[in-house]
Design a protein around this motif. Sequence first.
Motif, PDB file in Angstrom:
ATOM      1  N   THR A 139      -1.407  -9.836   0.697  1.00  0.00           N
ATOM      2  CA  THR A 139      -0.866 -11.174   0.915  1.00  0.00           C
ATOM      3  C   THR A 139       0.187 -11.485  -0.145  1.00  0.00           C
ATOM      4  OG1 THR A 139      -3.119 -11.714   1.528  1.00  0.00           O
ATOM      5  CG2 THR A 139      -1.551 -13.536   1.435  1.00  0.00           C
ATOM      6  N   LEU A 140      -0.109 -11.057  -1.398  1.00  0.00           N
ATOM      7  CA  LEU A 140       0.841 -11.327  -2.483  1.00  0.00           C
ATOM      8  C   LEU A 140       2.204 -10.688  -2.215  1.00  0.00           C
ATOM      9  CD1 LEU A 140      -1.008 -11.169  -5.912  1.00  0.00           C
ATOM     10  CD2 LEU A 140       0.209 -13.072  -4.852  1.00  0.00           C
ATOM     11  N   THR A 141       2.181  -9.432  -1.739  1.00  0.00           N
ATOM     12  CA  THR A 141       3.476  -8.789  -1.478  1.00  0.00           C
ATOM     13  C   THR A 141       4.221  -9.554  -0.382  1.00  0.00           C
ATOM     14  OG1 THR A 141       2.588  -7.286   0.175  1.00  0.00           O
ATOM     15  CG2 THR A 141       2.662  -6.481  -2.091  1.00  0.00           C
ATOM     16  N   GLY A 142       3.450 -10.036   0.615  1.00  0.00           N
ATOM     17  CA  GLY A 142       4.085 -10.833   1.665  1.00  0.00           C
ATOM     18  C   GLY A 142       4.697 -12.096   1.089  1.00  0.00           C
ATOM     19  N   LEU A 143       3.958 -12.716   0.147  1.00  0.00           N
ATOM     20  CA  LEU A 143       4.480 -13.923  -0.488  1.00  0.00           C
ATOM     21  C   LEU A 143       5.757 -13.622  -1.266  1.00  0.00           C
ATOM     22  CD1 LEU A 143       1.357 -15.890  -1.755  1.00  0.00           C
ATOM     23  CD2 LEU A 143       2.949 -16.464   0.081  1.00  0.00           C
ATOM     24  N   CYS A 144       5.771 -12.463  -1.955  1.00  0.00           N
ATOM     25  CA  CYS A 144       6.974 -12.048  -2.689  1.00  0.00           C
ATOM     26  C   CYS A 144       8.165 -12.009  -1.741  1.00  0.00           C
ATOM     27  CB  CYS A 144       6.810 -10.659  -3.293  1.00  0.00           C
ATOM     28  SG  CYS A 144       5.756 -10.607  -4.727  1.00  0.00           S
TER      29      CYS A 144
END
Lengths: 283, 324
Positions: free
Chosen positions: A17-22
Amino acid sequence: MTDRIARRNILNNVMLTLTGLCALLTASILILILGFLVWNGWRSLNWNFFTKLPLSAGESGGGMANAIVGSGILILISIVIGVPVGFLGGVYLAEFGGKTVPMLVRYTADLLNGVPSIVIGIFAWTVIVVRSHHFSAWAGGIALSLMMIPIGLRSTEQFLRAVPNSLREGSLALGASKTRTIMTVIVPAAKQGILTGMILGVARIAGETAPLLFTSFNNQFWSNKLGEPTASLPFMIYYFAVSPYEDWHRQAWAAGLVLLVLVLLANIAARWVLARGVSVQRG
Amino acid sequence: MGTAVIAAPPQSRARKLVKLWRDGDQVAHLVTFLFAASVFLVTVVLVYELWIHSGPSRAKFGFSFLWKTTWDPVALQFGALPFIYGTVLTSFLALLISVPLGVGAAIFLAELAGPRTSNSCTFLVELLAAVPSVIYGLLAIFTLVPLLRQYGEPFLKRTLGFLPLFQGPAYGVGYLTAALILSIMTFPFIISISRESLLAVPREQREAALALGATKWESTWQVVVPYARLGIIGSVFLALARALGETMAVTMVIGNDTAIHTSLLAPGYTIAAIIANEFTEATGDVYLSSLIELGLVLFGLTMVLNASAQLLILATTRRGSKQE
């Protein structure tokens, strides 16, 4: 054991999810700032911008006609110098070169490509402005061409190399000389790619400001000769943006929008040319 | 060429020249060689000119130029340290922000997103790499600077103000602002090159990790990313070189102060910014040549970085293609 798997799954989900947020964050920052530019630029754009000269500080109205023409002149000079050098140099690297010379040229071209634009400006200043005692369109155009040459050179070389050897052999077997082979078979086969490289080169230099600061400098009026200081859109954006006048800020936004649209259009055109070329070759 | 001319029947001189030109491989060879060599020559002359024109400054200050902190055009005392400090600090801060975000986004685009999302996002990102730096500067002056002055910097002072890094008045311009705009400008490089390195990792690597029971994240982080690490590091170097040499956007928001400050909120200077601001006003040999020597320092810095970046990227793409 199950606890461990659960932990790993949670970590998995959190990190993904974090990479998607990035990705979302970077994309949204970029879209936001561009949207802001378009919004501000569009509000400030009017017909005067394209037809009038800049007015002195404090007066409202006026435009950047001279800077638009000036940018055109600078880009034209750099195309006239940069395209032949890039193209012919690239032909040498791909078709004629031995081992040592192409390696040296390739290395220095990459080096030149990485030279900070302000340093290119200093170089053009020492070589041209110091000797001619004038800021001039020549100096600016040559500085820009130095930034364009490595891109043209390397892309020409790259796309010529991508032409299958069987084409070269076929042409030579028919008795054509090497030069003729290059001119009538190899270059036409790679022309989309080469054109793309050249357009990208132009797009890169069109917005460059730093090399112009002490080469073509600026001009509030029309420049009649190539030996005179010449206004350009990027310089005007810089000059007007750091000024304290509201009306100049408005003009800077308008100029920013015009410049951005030109540069992005050039980039999209380059991609379009390349994509079309690829599909033609495949078909 | 030789044989062609000899074998031809006797001709007028002009026709011979035409013939020579038409299938004159030697002529073409020579002409293209000259153009290629001119690129080499120009680069050599560039270094030579920088070296010669920085002569007075090198003669006067020697190597102490690099670590002296005064910049006094009146007393003709010049030192490069405040600018080297500003350049390195802003670039480093910029990467601190843009590397995690950029690599994260690249992982998402390469490993998770579908090809359509990935390609259209990359297209957008690559267009953003083409936006001229003066436009980033324009945006920074009118959006980032007021926002930071009103909200960002006061907030930092309230929460982290006990650190020497976040003290002093909130001007809106300064190291932090420059670093932020640089981080935005370096995103596209990191994202597009890292994504390509990640995509070049052979599929078997992922499949093997997944088959051994790794989660998607574990396979990505422990197998795919290490495999592509040289390319990712290369992209970081390239972004760093870009940030170090960036002129316009930084010049517009750095604040123009020739002193060294610990606080990130303070105005400062970078090498490129001081050249841009003072070059046309510089009078006298020593002043001017000091600025040119700064250019030489900047040139050296970016040259080393670019060369290492290229080596790293080359190493990964070669390895990737070999195992495909």
